[in-house]
Design a protein around this motif. Sequence first.
Motif, PDB file in Angstrom:
ATOM      1  N   ASN A  12       0.828  -1.201   0.000  1.00 29.81           N
ATOM      2  CA  ASN A  12       0.000   0.000   0.000  1.00 29.81           C
ATOM      3  C   ASN A  12       0.869   1.260   0.000  1.00 29.81           C
ATOM      4  O   ASN A  12       1.866   1.359   0.726  1.00 29.81           O
ATOM      5  CB  ASN A  12      -0.921   0.005   1.221  1.00 29.81           C
ATOM      6  CG  ASN A  12      -1.922   1.136   1.169  1.00 29.81           C
ATOM      7  OD1 ASN A  12      -1.622   2.262   1.545  1.00 29.81           O
ATOM      8  ND2 ASN A  12      -3.120   0.837   0.672  1.00 29.81           N
ATOM      9  N   GLN A  24       0.341   4.264   1.108  1.00 32.94           N
ATOM     10  CA  GLN A  24       0.260   5.192   2.234  1.00 32.94           C
ATOM     11  C   GLN A  24       0.739   4.570   3.539  1.00 32.94           C
ATOM     12  O   GLN A  24       1.510   5.190   4.274  1.00 32.94           O
ATOM     13  CB  GLN A  24      -1.182   5.682   2.390  1.00 32.94           C
ATOM     14  CG  GLN A  24      -1.664   6.515   1.217  1.00 32.94           C
ATOM     15  CD  GLN A  24      -3.076   7.016   1.427  1.00 32.94           C
ATOM     16  OE1 GLN A  24      -3.754   6.597   2.366  1.00 32.94           O
ATOM     17  NE2 GLN A  24      -3.526   7.920   0.568  1.00 32.94           N
ATOM     18  N   TYR A  25       0.261   3.343   3.842  1.00 33.36           N
ATOM     19  CA  TYR A  25       0.610   2.761   5.140  1.00 33.36           C
ATOM     20  C   TYR A  25       1.148   1.335   5.009  1.00 33.36           C
ATOM     21  O   TYR A  25       1.114   0.575   5.967  1.00 33.36           O
ATOM     22  CB  TYR A  25      -0.631   2.765   6.059  1.00 33.36           C
ATOM     23  CG  TYR A  25      -1.928   2.430   5.365  1.00 33.36           C
ATOM     24  CD1 TYR A  25      -2.248   1.117   5.010  1.00 33.36           C
ATOM     25  CD2 TYR A  25      -2.821   3.435   5.029  1.00 33.36           C
ATOM     26  CE1 TYR A  25      -3.431   0.824   4.362  1.00 33.36           C
ATOM     27  CE2 TYR A  25      -4.006   3.143   4.380  1.00 33.36           C
ATOM     28  CZ  TYR A  25      -4.305   1.836   4.047  1.00 33.36           C
ATOM     29  OH  TYR A  25      -5.462   1.541   3.394  1.00 33.36           O
ATOM     30  N   VAL A  54       3.825  -1.714   4.853  1.00 34.66           N
ATOM     31  CA  VAL A  54       5.056  -1.972   5.591  1.00 34.66           C
ATOM     32  C   VAL A  54       6.277  -1.914   4.685  1.00 34.66           C
ATOM     33  O   VAL A  54       7.377  -1.559   5.129  1.00 34.66           O
ATOM     34  CB  VAL A  54       4.962  -3.343   6.305  1.00 34.66           C
ATOM     35  CG1 VAL A  54       4.893  -4.487   5.290  1.00 34.66           C
ATOM     36  CG2 VAL A  54       6.135  -3.548   7.256  1.00 34.66           C
ATOM     37  N   ASN A  77       6.829   0.161   2.094  1.00 32.99           N
ATOM     38  CA  ASN A  77       7.217   1.570   1.995  1.00 32.99           C
ATOM     39  C   ASN A  77       7.893   2.040   3.272  1.00 32.99           C
ATOM     40  O   ASN A  77       8.885   2.776   3.239  1.00 32.99           O
ATOM     41  CB  ASN A  77       5.983   2.427   1.707  1.00 32.99           C
ATOM     42  CG  ASN A  77       5.740   2.609   0.223  1.00 32.99           C
ATOM     43  OD1 ASN A  77       6.580   3.155  -0.487  1.00 32.99           O
ATOM     44  ND2 ASN A  77       4.605   2.130  -0.258  1.00 32.99           N
ATOM     45  N   ASP A  78       7.351   1.619   4.402  1.00 36.44           N
ATOM     46  CA  ASP A  78       7.924   2.028   5.685  1.00 36.44           C
ATOM     47  C   ASP A  78       9.361   1.535   5.825  1.00 36.44           C
ATOM     48  O   ASP A  78      10.252   2.296   6.229  1.00 36.44           O
ATOM     49  CB  ASP A  78       7.064   1.485   6.828  1.00 36.44           C
ATOM     50  CG  ASP A  78       7.582   1.909   8.187  1.00 36.44           C
ATOM     51  OD1 ASP A  78       7.595   3.121   8.475  1.00 36.44           O
ATOM     52  OD2 ASP A  78       8.003   1.015   8.957  1.00 36.44           O
ATOM     53  N   LEU A  79       9.610   0.275   5.460  1.00 39.66           N
ATOM     54  CA  LEU A  79      10.963  -0.276   5.562  1.00 39.66           C
ATOM     55  C   LEU A  79      11.931   0.417   4.602  1.00 39.66           C
ATOM     56  O   LEU A  79      13.071   0.727   4.974  1.00 39.66           O
ATOM     57  CB  LEU A  79      10.927  -1.779   5.277  1.00 39.66           C
ATOM     58  CG  LEU A  79      10.264  -2.662   6.339  1.00 39.66           C
ATOM     59  CD1 LEU A  79      10.182  -4.107   5.853  1.00 39.66           C
ATOM     60  CD2 LEU A  79      11.038  -2.590   7.651  1.00 39.66           C
ATOM     61  N   ILE A 133      11.749   3.425   3.425  1.00 38.02           N
ATOM     62  CA  ILE A 133      12.025   4.778   3.895  1.00 38.02           C
ATOM     63  C   ILE A 133      12.991   4.740   5.075  1.00 38.02           C
ATOM     64  O   ILE A 133      13.915   5.554   5.178  1.00 38.02           O
ATOM     65  CB  ILE A 133      10.708   5.488   4.280  1.00 38.02           C
ATOM     66  CG1 ILE A 133       9.867   5.770   3.033  1.00 38.02           C
ATOM     67  CG2 ILE A 133      10.991   6.791   5.030  1.00 38.02           C
ATOM     68  CD1 ILE A 133       8.483   6.321   3.322  1.00 38.02           C
ATOM     69  N   ARG A 134      12.825   3.776   5.981  1.00 35.15           N
ATOM     70  CA  ARG A 134      13.704   3.665   7.153  1.00 35.15           C
ATOM     71  C   ARG A 134      15.148   3.395   6.770  1.00 35.15           C
ATOM     72  O   ARG A 134      16.070   3.912   7.417  1.00 35.15           O
ATOM     73  CB  ARG A 134      13.201   2.567   8.085  1.00 35.15           C
ATOM     74  CG  ARG A 134      11.926   2.924   8.838  1.00 35.15           C
ATOM     75  CD  ARG A 134      11.437   1.742   9.658  1.00 35.15           C
ATOM     76  NE  ARG A 134      10.183   2.036  10.337  1.00 35.15           N
ATOM     77  CZ  ARG A 134      10.085   2.582  11.547  1.00 35.15           C
ATOM     78  NH1 ARG A 134      11.193   2.910  12.218  1.00 35.15           N
ATOM     79  NH2 ARG A 134       8.914   2.806  12.087  1.00 35.15           N
ATOM     80  N   GLN A 163      12.533   8.299  -0.213  1.00 35.12           N
ATOM     81  CA  GLN A 163      12.361   9.500   0.586  1.00 35.12           C
ATOM     82  C   GLN A 163      10.903   9.697   1.003  1.00 35.12           C
ATOM     83  O   GLN A 163      10.622  10.335   2.010  1.00 35.12           O
ATOM     84  CB  GLN A 163      12.839  10.724  -0.215  1.00 35.12           C
ATOM     85  CG  GLN A 163      14.302  10.677  -0.593  1.00 35.12           C
ATOM     86  CD  GLN A 163      15.206  10.627   0.630  1.00 35.12           C
ATOM     87  OE1 GLN A 163      14.965  11.299   1.638  1.00 35.12           O
ATOM     88  NE2 GLN A 163      16.257   9.807   0.544  1.00 35.12           N
ATOM     89  N   GLN A 164       9.988   9.161   0.208  1.00 32.28           N
ATOM     90  CA  GLN A 164       8.561   9.258   0.498  1.00 32.28           C
ATOM     91  C   GLN A 164       7.869   8.004  -0.018  1.00 32.28           C
ATOM     92  O   GLN A 164       8.436   7.271  -0.841  1.00 32.28           O
ATOM     93  CB  GLN A 164       7.969  10.501  -0.160  1.00 32.28           C
ATOM     94  CG  GLN A 164       8.142  10.539  -1.660  1.00 32.28           C
ATOM     95  CD  GLN A 164       7.638  11.841  -2.256  1.00 32.28           C
ATOM     96  OE1 GLN A 164       7.220  12.747  -1.544  1.00 32.28           O
ATOM     97  NE2 GLN A 164       7.648  11.930  -3.575  1.00 32.28           N
ATOM     98  N   PRO A 165       6.660   7.702   0.474  1.00 26.67           N
ATOM     99  CA  PRO A 165       5.979   6.478   0.042  1.00 26.67           C
ATOM    100  C   PRO A 165       5.779   6.434  -1.474  1.00 26.67           C
ATOM    101  O   PRO A 165       5.531   7.457  -2.119  1.00 26.67           O
ATOM    102  CB  PRO A 165       4.635   6.554   0.783  1.00 26.67           C
ATOM    103  CG  PRO A 165       4.899   7.416   1.964  1.00 26.67           C
ATOM    104  CD  PRO A 165       5.903   8.433   1.514  1.00 26.67           C
TER     105      PRO A 165
END
Length: 330
Positions: free
Chosen positions: A165, A167-168, A170, A172-174, A176-177, A182-184
């Motif tokens: 997804n 926006q939220y 996992v 994309n989150d990983l 970015i971390r 830099q963004q989703p």
Amino acid sequence: MADTVESSSGATYGEGSGRQNRLQRYRDLRFTEEELAVILLTPVVSFLLAVSFYPIFDTVVGSLHTGYVLEINPQEFVGLENYRDLYGSGPLLDQFLNGDGFWNALRVSLIYTFVSVPIELVLGLGLALLLNREFKGKYFAQAAILFPWAIPTVINARIWAWMFNGQYGVINDLLIRVGILQQPFPFLAKPDTALYAMLFITIWKTSSFMALILLAGLQSIPDHLYEAARMDGASRIRQFWDITLPLLKPTLLVALIFRTLPAFQAFGLPFGLTGGGPASATTTLVLFDHQLTFNRLNFGEGAATATIITLIALAIAMVYVGTLYEPEVR
């Protein structure tokens, strides 16, 4: 003295023999191997004709008609018109490369099949070779690799849809971390990346299935062949090319057929992951056929598409058999 019964072949049976008498009477029928084969196969062939071949025949007939299956709008014979409508207009190569509808679905299915299956084969063979070695926890590892394959396809698709997804998710989150993004990024919302995401998911899911089949083939190869090769000074690479691959050909044939045909007929993953979008970027032939038949209620073209899918799948299977099948020499 017990009464006796004389058979047509001159044998006599005692009334008190029971089961032995029945067996003897069966033997006296003296079926040839061909006759016995016909008797035993007739129920199976009849079942296949009723369950498999009749629907195929009915689909071919339906592809030559137009109208609804129900009697609201009776079917009308139109010959090959449904196939011509699927073909569209223009040169074949241009249609395949740039066409939409049927041609886009065919292009997606071929890319999906002939990109994912070779990668699955290589990864599955690598896993099988590792799992064929002796190490602590070997049987636990063999069971663990089946976990991705054991998840039902649609559930697997929904899980990955949440993970990808924009926006939220996992993933994309990983990314970015760790600083890769830099963004989703909306992986499943862009046509350029949605098909790649679907390929990644199917490779993750079915490489373990390939490994399971190939592992069974590896375990059937006699160890003494490798021992003889080592005594002759053959390296591991030479053993792989001269012993493992040739003896693994029948298993490779089974693995390729078992994966290529389902991949070409993929429905659950694109349906559950993206619904065929965005912009039909992940619409496979079977999903296109489903949309054509049940969403647009175009039963004639739907039957024509199903017939084409069957013919292409049969052609793929024949190529595999002709290339890899080697009759057993006795």
